[in-house]
Design an enzyme around this catalytic site. Structure first.
Site, PDB file in Angstrom:
ATOM      1  N   HIS A   1       1.085  -1.222   0.002  1.00 25.70           N
ATOM      2  CA  HIS A   1      -0.048  -0.114   0.046  1.00 25.70           C
ATOM      3  C   HIS A   1       0.917   1.026   0.005  1.00 25.70           C
ATOM      4  O   HIS A   1       2.186   1.136   0.473  1.00 25.70           O
ATOM      5  CB  HIS A   1      -0.777   0.015   1.026  1.00 25.70           C
ATOM      6  CG  HIS A   1      -1.715  -1.239   1.524  1.00 25.70           C
ATOM      7  ND1 HIS A   1      -1.275  -2.222   2.213  1.00 25.70           N
ATOM      8  CD2 HIS A   1      -3.089  -1.307   1.429  1.00 25.70           C
ATOM      9  CE1 HIS A   1      -2.419  -3.063   2.436  1.00 25.70           C
ATOM     10  NE2 HIS A   1      -3.305  -2.495   1.701  1.00 25.70           N
TER      11      HIS A   1
ATOM     12  N   ASP B   1       2.277   1.803   3.467  1.00 25.81           N
ATOM     13  CA  ASP B   1       3.201   0.765   3.778  1.00 25.81           C
ATOM     14  C   ASP B   1       4.649   1.462   3.864  1.00 25.81           C
ATOM     15  O   ASP B   1       5.657   1.146   4.572  1.00 25.81           O
ATOM     16  CB  ASP B   1       3.286  -0.442   3.288  1.00 25.81           C
ATOM     17  CG  ASP B   1       1.884  -0.947   3.576  1.00 25.81           C
ATOM     18  OD1 ASP B   1       1.041  -0.681   4.390  1.00 25.81           O
ATOM     19  OD2 ASP B   1       1.456  -1.919   2.497  1.00 25.81           O
TER      20      ASP B   1
ATOM     21  N   MET C   1       2.779  -5.886  -7.562  1.00 24.52           N
ATOM     22  CA  MET C   1       1.449  -5.440  -7.298  1.00 24.52           C
ATOM     23  C   MET C   1       1.590  -4.043  -6.269  1.00 24.52           C
ATOM     24  O   MET C   1       2.156  -4.355  -5.670  1.00 24.52           O
ATOM     25  CB  MET C   1       0.424  -6.398  -6.741  1.00 24.52           C
ATOM     26  CG  MET C   1      -0.900  -6.035  -6.433  1.00 24.52           C
ATOM     27  SD  MET C   1      -1.023  -5.302  -4.624  1.00 24.52           S
ATOM     28  CE  MET C   1      -1.564  -6.656  -3.583  1.00 24.52           C
TER      29      MET C   1
ATOM     30  N   GLU D   1     -10.884  -6.743  -5.013  1.00 27.42           N
ATOM     31  CA  GLU D   1     -10.972  -7.804  -4.065  1.00 27.42           C
ATOM     32  C   GLU D   1     -12.147  -7.686  -3.378  1.00 27.42           C
ATOM     33  O   GLU D   1     -12.422  -6.449  -2.572  1.00 27.42           O
ATOM     34  CB  GLU D   1      -9.524  -7.460  -3.308  1.00 27.42           C
ATOM     35  CG  GLU D   1      -9.625  -8.468  -2.161  1.00 27.42           C
ATOM     36  CD  GLU D   1      -8.302  -8.305  -1.376  1.00 27.42           C
ATOM     37  OE1 GLU D   1      -7.402  -7.564  -1.696  1.00 27.42           O
ATOM     38  OE2 GLU D   1      -8.147  -8.894  -0.236  1.00 27.42           O
TER      39      GLU D   1
ATOM     40  N   LYS E   1     -14.848  -8.745  -0.187  1.00 27.65           N
ATOM     41  CA  LYS E   1     -14.771  -9.119   1.337  1.00 27.65           C
ATOM     42  C   LYS E   1     -16.542  -8.820   1.813  1.00 27.65           C
ATOM     43  O   LYS E   1     -16.930  -7.790   1.445  1.00 27.65           O
ATOM     44  CB  LYS E   1     -13.931  -8.327   1.956  1.00 27.65           C
ATOM     45  CG  LYS E   1     -13.571  -8.807   3.437  1.00 27.65           C
ATOM     46  CD  LYS E   1     -12.530  -8.119   4.186  1.00 27.65           C
ATOM     47  CE  LYS E   1     -12.412  -8.620   5.386  1.00 27.65           C
ATOM     48  NZ  LYS E   1     -11.148  -8.083   6.313  1.00 27.65           N
TER      49      LYS E   1
ATOM     50  N   GLU F   1      -9.868 -13.408  -2.461  1.00 28.48           N
ATOM     51  CA  GLU F   1      -8.825 -14.021  -1.022  1.00 28.48           C
ATOM     52  C   GLU F   1      -9.672 -15.051  -0.407  1.00 28.48           C
ATOM     53  O   GLU F   1     -10.869 -14.887  -0.115  1.00 28.48           O
ATOM     54  CB  GLU F   1      -8.698 -12.965  -0.357  1.00 28.48           C
ATOM     55  CG  GLU F   1      -8.383 -13.327   1.076  1.00 28.48           C
ATOM     56  CD  GLU F   1      -7.806 -12.390   2.025  1.00 28.48           C
ATOM     57  OE1 GLU F   1      -7.157 -10.951   1.720  1.00 28.48           O
ATOM     58  OE2 GLU F   1      -7.887 -12.385   3.069  1.00 28.48           O
TER      59      GLU F   1
ATOM     60  N   HIS G   1     -11.691 -14.524   2.565  1.00 29.11           N
ATOM     61  CA  HIS G   1     -12.958 -13.580   2.221  1.00 29.11           C
ATOM     62  C   HIS G   1     -14.160 -14.519   1.859  1.00 29.11           C
ATOM     63  O   HIS G   1     -15.119 -14.271   2.211  1.00 29.11           O
ATOM     64  CB  HIS G   1     -12.640 -12.434   1.324  1.00 29.11           C
ATOM     65  CG  HIS G   1     -11.523 -11.376   1.954  1.00 29.11           C
ATOM     66  ND1 HIS G   1     -11.212 -10.279   1.015  1.00 29.11           N
ATOM     67  CD2 HIS G   1     -11.026 -11.446   3.121  1.00 29.11           C
ATOM     68  CE1 HIS G   1     -10.485  -9.547   2.133  1.00 29.11           C
ATOM     69  NE2 HIS G   1     -10.221 -10.199   3.072  1.00 29.11           N
TER      70      HIS G   1
ATOM     71  N   ASP H   1      -5.148 -13.713  -3.298  1.00 31.53           N
ATOM     72  CA  ASP H   1      -4.682 -13.419  -2.216  1.00 31.53           C
ATOM     73  C   ASP H   1      -4.597 -14.760  -1.376  1.00 31.53           C
ATOM     74  O   ASP H   1      -6.024 -15.235  -1.212  1.00 31.53           O
ATOM     75  CB  ASP H   1      -5.380 -12.324  -1.270  1.00 31.53           C
ATOM     76  CG  ASP H   1      -4.964 -10.927  -1.653  1.00 31.53           C
ATOM     77  OD1 ASP H   1      -4.090 -10.782  -2.297  1.00 31.53           O
ATOM     78  OD2 ASP H   1      -5.721  -9.965  -0.839  1.00 31.53           O
TER      79      ASP H   1
ATOM     80  N   ASP I   1     -11.853 -12.194  10.043  1.00 37.17           N
ATOM     81  CA  ASP I   1     -10.864 -12.426   8.843  1.00 37.17           C
ATOM     82  C   ASP I   1      -9.551 -12.709   9.426  1.00 37.17           C
ATOM     83  O   ASP I   1      -8.686 -12.103  10.126  1.00 37.17           O
ATOM     84  CB  ASP I   1     -10.619 -11.131   8.107  1.00 37.17           C
ATOM     85  CG  ASP I   1      -9.798 -11.011   6.781  1.00 37.17           C
ATOM     86  OD1 ASP I   1      -9.599 -12.157   6.516  1.00 37.17           O
ATOM     87  OD2 ASP I   1      -9.134  -9.993   6.637  1.00 37.17           O
TER      88      ASP I   1
ATOM     89  N   ASP J   1      -6.629 -14.432   8.217  1.00 32.67           N
ATOM     90  CA  ASP J   1      -5.568 -14.230   7.386  1.00 32.67           C
ATOM     91  C   ASP J   1      -4.446 -15.355   7.951  1.00 32.67           C
ATOM     92  O   ASP J   1      -3.194 -14.616   8.210  1.00 32.67           O
ATOM     93  CB  ASP J   1      -5.008 -12.790   7.515  1.00 32.67           C
ATOM     94  CG  ASP J   1      -5.879 -11.816   6.851  1.00 32.67           C
ATOM     95  OD1 ASP J   1      -6.766 -12.322   5.907  1.00 32.67           O
ATOM     96  OD2 ASP J   1      -5.787 -10.689   7.080  1.00 32.67           O
TER      97      ASP J   1
ATOM     98  N   ASP K   1      -1.721 -13.021   1.464  1.00 31.16           N
ATOM     99  CA  ASP K   1      -2.141 -11.952   2.261  1.00 31.16           C
ATOM    100  C   ASP K   1      -2.438 -12.607   3.558  1.00 31.16           C
ATOM    101  O   ASP K   1      -3.497 -12.805   3.668  1.00 31.16           O
ATOM    102  CB  ASP K   1      -3.295 -11.443   1.459  1.00 31.16           C
ATOM    103  CG  ASP K   1      -3.617  -9.939   2.450  1.00 31.16           C
ATOM    104  OD1 ASP K   1      -2.945  -9.694   3.182  1.00 31.16           O
ATOM    105  OD2 ASP K   1      -4.699  -9.647   2.017  1.00 31.16           O
TER     106      ASP K   1
HETATM  107  C1  GCO Z   1      -8.186  -7.496   4.445  1.00 28.49           C
HETATM  108  C2  GCO Z   1      -7.680  -7.290   2.976  1.00 28.49           C
HETATM  109  C3  GCO Z   1      -6.505  -6.744   2.840  1.00 28.49           C
HETATM  110  C4  GCO Z   1      -6.103  -6.243   1.199  1.00 28.49           C
HETATM  111  C5  GCO Z   1      -5.143  -5.209   0.926  1.00 28.49           C
HETATM  112  C6  GCO Z   1      -4.591  -4.885  -0.352  1.00 28.49           C
HETATM  113  O1  GCO Z   1      -8.829  -8.163   4.779  1.00 28.49           O
HETATM  114  O2  GCO Z   1      -7.373  -6.679   5.466  1.00 28.49           O
HETATM  115  O3  GCO Z   1      -7.240  -8.505   2.488  1.00 28.49           O
HETATM  116  O4  GCO Z   1      -5.387  -7.287   3.159  1.00 28.49           O
HETATM  117  O5  GCO Z   1      -5.874  -7.556   0.577  1.00 28.49           O
HETATM  118  O6  GCO Z   1      -5.390  -4.087   1.745  1.00 28.49           O
HETATM  119  O7  GCO Z   1      -5.733  -4.474  -0.887  1.00 28.49           O
HETATM  120 MN    MN Z   2      -6.638  -9.567   0.810  1.00 29.37          MN
HETATM  121 MN    MN Z   3      -8.141 -10.418   4.442  1.00 26.15          MN
END
Ligand code: GCO
Ligand code: MN
Ligand code: MN
Length: 392
Positions: free
Chosen positions: A55, A58, A89, A182, A184, A218, A221, A246, A256, A258, A292
Site C-alpha cells: 500500500h 506501507d 502489485m 478484491e 470481502k 482472497e 474472504h 490473495d 478475517d 489471514d 495476504d
Molecule cells: C483485508 C484485506 C487486505 C487487502 C489489502 C490489499 O482483509 O485486510 O485482505 O489485506 O488485501 O489491503 O488491498
Molecule cells: Mn486481501
Molecule cells: Mn483479508
C-alpha cells in the site's frame, strides 16, 4: 536445499503489511517491533520470495513531505536492486485514516471522494515507478452499519465513477497497469458493498474499460461468506479475469483470520492448486502467488519468517500432491470425460432449429441413466490419500 524450498521462479510474493504486521489486534497492542520496508525486502529475498507488494502508506508514511517520500523510495529501490526483488502489485490504503471512517469512493461527502481519488492517483504513480503491473482495489471501508445513510445503488454508482476515472488515468499515463478488485463480505464494516468475487465480476462488466479490470479473490474472504473459494476463482479464470490472488487460511464463521496458507482446509487448498497450476488440465494462472496473511500474535520475528516459509513450502508440497493426484491412473479413469458421438454436437455452439428438433427426438432412458453409481466416494478418498501422502 529441499525440493519444497521456495525459489524466485515460483513467483511467491508477500505484502509489506503481511510480514511487517506487528501483531496488533482489536484487543491488544503490537507484540513485535515494526520492521523497515528495506529490511523486509532483504529478509523476504533470503526466504526465496520473488517479490513484495505494498500500500502507498506501507512504504511512505501518511503525511510525509515530498523530499521524505523521494528519500524513502530511493532507498527502497536500492533494496530491490540489491536483492533482485520485484514489486508486481501495488494498492492504496483507503481505510486507515480517520477521513475514510465512512468509506472512500462511496462516501456521501464529495471532499472524501475527491481525497480518495487524489490519494489513489499518487499511489498509482508510486506503483508505476516501482514497476507494478497490477493495481489492487480493496474497499476496506466501503460499507455501512447504518444502512439508511445512503441508497446502496448510489454507493455502487459512485464506485463505478471512481473506477472509470482511474482506468482513464492509467490509460492516459500509459502505465499499462491492470486493476484487480478484491471482495470481502464484512469487516471492518458491518456490511461491505460488492461482497463477493461474483458480485465484483458483474460490477466489472458494467465498467467503461472492463477489459483492463479483473479480480483479486482472497481465500479468507470467500470462506467468511461461506462460499467455495475454488468455485469463485474458477469463475474468474473461465473468463480470463483472475488478475491476482490473495492466498491465506481461514476457518469458516470467523473474523478475517489471514492465517498461514494451507494451515486450514487443506482439501480446499489442494483443489485450488490443481486449478491454478493446471494439474487438472485447462489454462494455468500465470500471475504472482501472493500471500495476504500474517503470523500468529504469539510469534517473535523468527516466527514471522517461519510463517512466510511455511506459506510457500505448503504451496509447493500441495502442488506436488496435486500433480501426483492428477496423474494417478485410477483417478484419471474415474474422471474421464464421458463422450457420446450422437449427443455431444447438440450440446455446444448455441441454438439452432435442427438441434432443437434432434434433442426433442432423442430417446433417453432416464431410469437407466440414473442407475449408474458415480464412484465419487472412491474418487474423494483417493484425493484424501494423496493429500495425506500415503499414495504417490
Ligand atoms: C483485508 C484485506 C487486505 C487487502 C489489502 C490489499 O482483509 O485486510 O485482505 O489485506 O488485501 O489491503 O488491498
Ligand atoms: Mn486481501
Ligand atoms: Mn483479508
Amino acid at each position: 536445499m529441499n525440493a519444497f524450498d521456495p525459489v524466485s521462479q515460483d513467483l511467491f510474493t508477500f505484502g509489506l503489511w503481511t510480514v511487517g504486521n506487528p501483531g496488533r489486534d482489536p484487543f491488544g497492542e503490537p507484540v513485535r517491533p515494526v520492521q523497515s520496508p528495506d529490511r523486509l525486502v532483504h529478509k523476504l529475498a533470503e526466504c526465496g520470495a520473488y517479490g513484495v507488494n505494498l500500500h502507498d502508506d506501507d512504504l511512505v508514511p501518511f503525511g510525509s513531505s515530498a523530499s521524505e517520500r523521494d528519500r524513502i523510495v530511493a532507498s527502497f529501490k536500492k533494496a530491490l536492486a540489491d536483492t533482485g526483488m520485484k514489486v508486481p502489485m501495488a494498492t492504496t490504503n483507503l481505510f486507515s485514516q480517520p477521513i475514510f471512517k465512512d468509506g472512500a469512493f462511496s462516501s456521501n461527502d464529495p471532499k472524501v471522494r475527491a481525497f480518495a481519488l487524489q490519494k489513489t492517483m499518487r499511489a498509482i504513480d508510486l506503483g508505476a515507478e516501482l514497476g507494478a503491473t497490477i493495481y489492487v482495489f480493496w474497499g476496506g471501508r466501503e460499507g455501512t452499519e447504518a444502512d439508511a445513510c445512503r441508497d446502496p445503488r448510489t454507493a455502487i454508482a459512485r464506485m463505478r465513477d471512481a473506477l472509470d476515472f482511474l482506468c482513464g488515468y492509467v490509460k492516459e499515463q500509459g502505465y499499462g497497469m491492470r486493476f484487480a478488485l478484491e471482495a470481502k463480505p464484512n469487516e471492518p464494516r458491518g456490511d461491505l458493498y460488492l461482497p463477493t468475487t461474483g458480485h465484483m465480476l458483474h460490477f466489472i462488466s458494467t465498467l467503461r474499460n472492463h477489459e483492463m479490470v479483473g479480480v483479486n479473490p482472497e481465500v479468507a474472504h470467500e470462506t467468511m461468506a461461506g462460499l467455495s473459494f475454488v468455485h469463485n476463482v474458477a469463475q474468474a479464470m473461465e473468463r480470463d479475469k483472475l488478475f491476482h490472488i490473495d492466498l491465506n487460511g481461514q476457518k469458516i464463521g470467523r473474523y478475517d483470520q489471514d492465517l498461514r496458507f494451507g494451515s486450514e482446509d487443506q482439501k480446499g487448498a489442494i483443489l485450488l492448486i490443481r486449478l491454478l497450476e493446471g494439474t487438472m488440465g485447462g489454462k494455468r494462472y500465470e500471475g504472482p502467488r501472493h500471500f495476504d496473511a500474517h503470523a500468529y500474535r504469539t510469534e517473535d520475528e523468527a516466527g514471522v519468517w517461519d510463517f512466510a516459509k511455511g506459506c510457500m513450502r505448503t504451496y509447493k508440497i500441495l502442488h506436488a500432491r496435486a500433480k501426483a493426484f492428477d496423474s494417478d491412473p485410477e483417478v484419471m479413469a474415474l474422471i474421464t470425460e464421458m463422450r457420446d458421438a450422437q449427443i455431444d454436437p447438440l450440446l455446444h455452439g448455441g441454438y439452432s432449429k435442427q438441434k432443437a428438433q434432434a434433442l426433442k427426438g432423442l430417446s433417453i432412458d432416464a431410469a437407466q441413466v440414473a442407475k449408474r453409481g458415480l464412484r465419487y466416494e472412491r474418487l474423494d478418498q483417493l484425493l484424501v490419500e494423496h493429500l495425506l501422502g500415503v499414495r504417490s
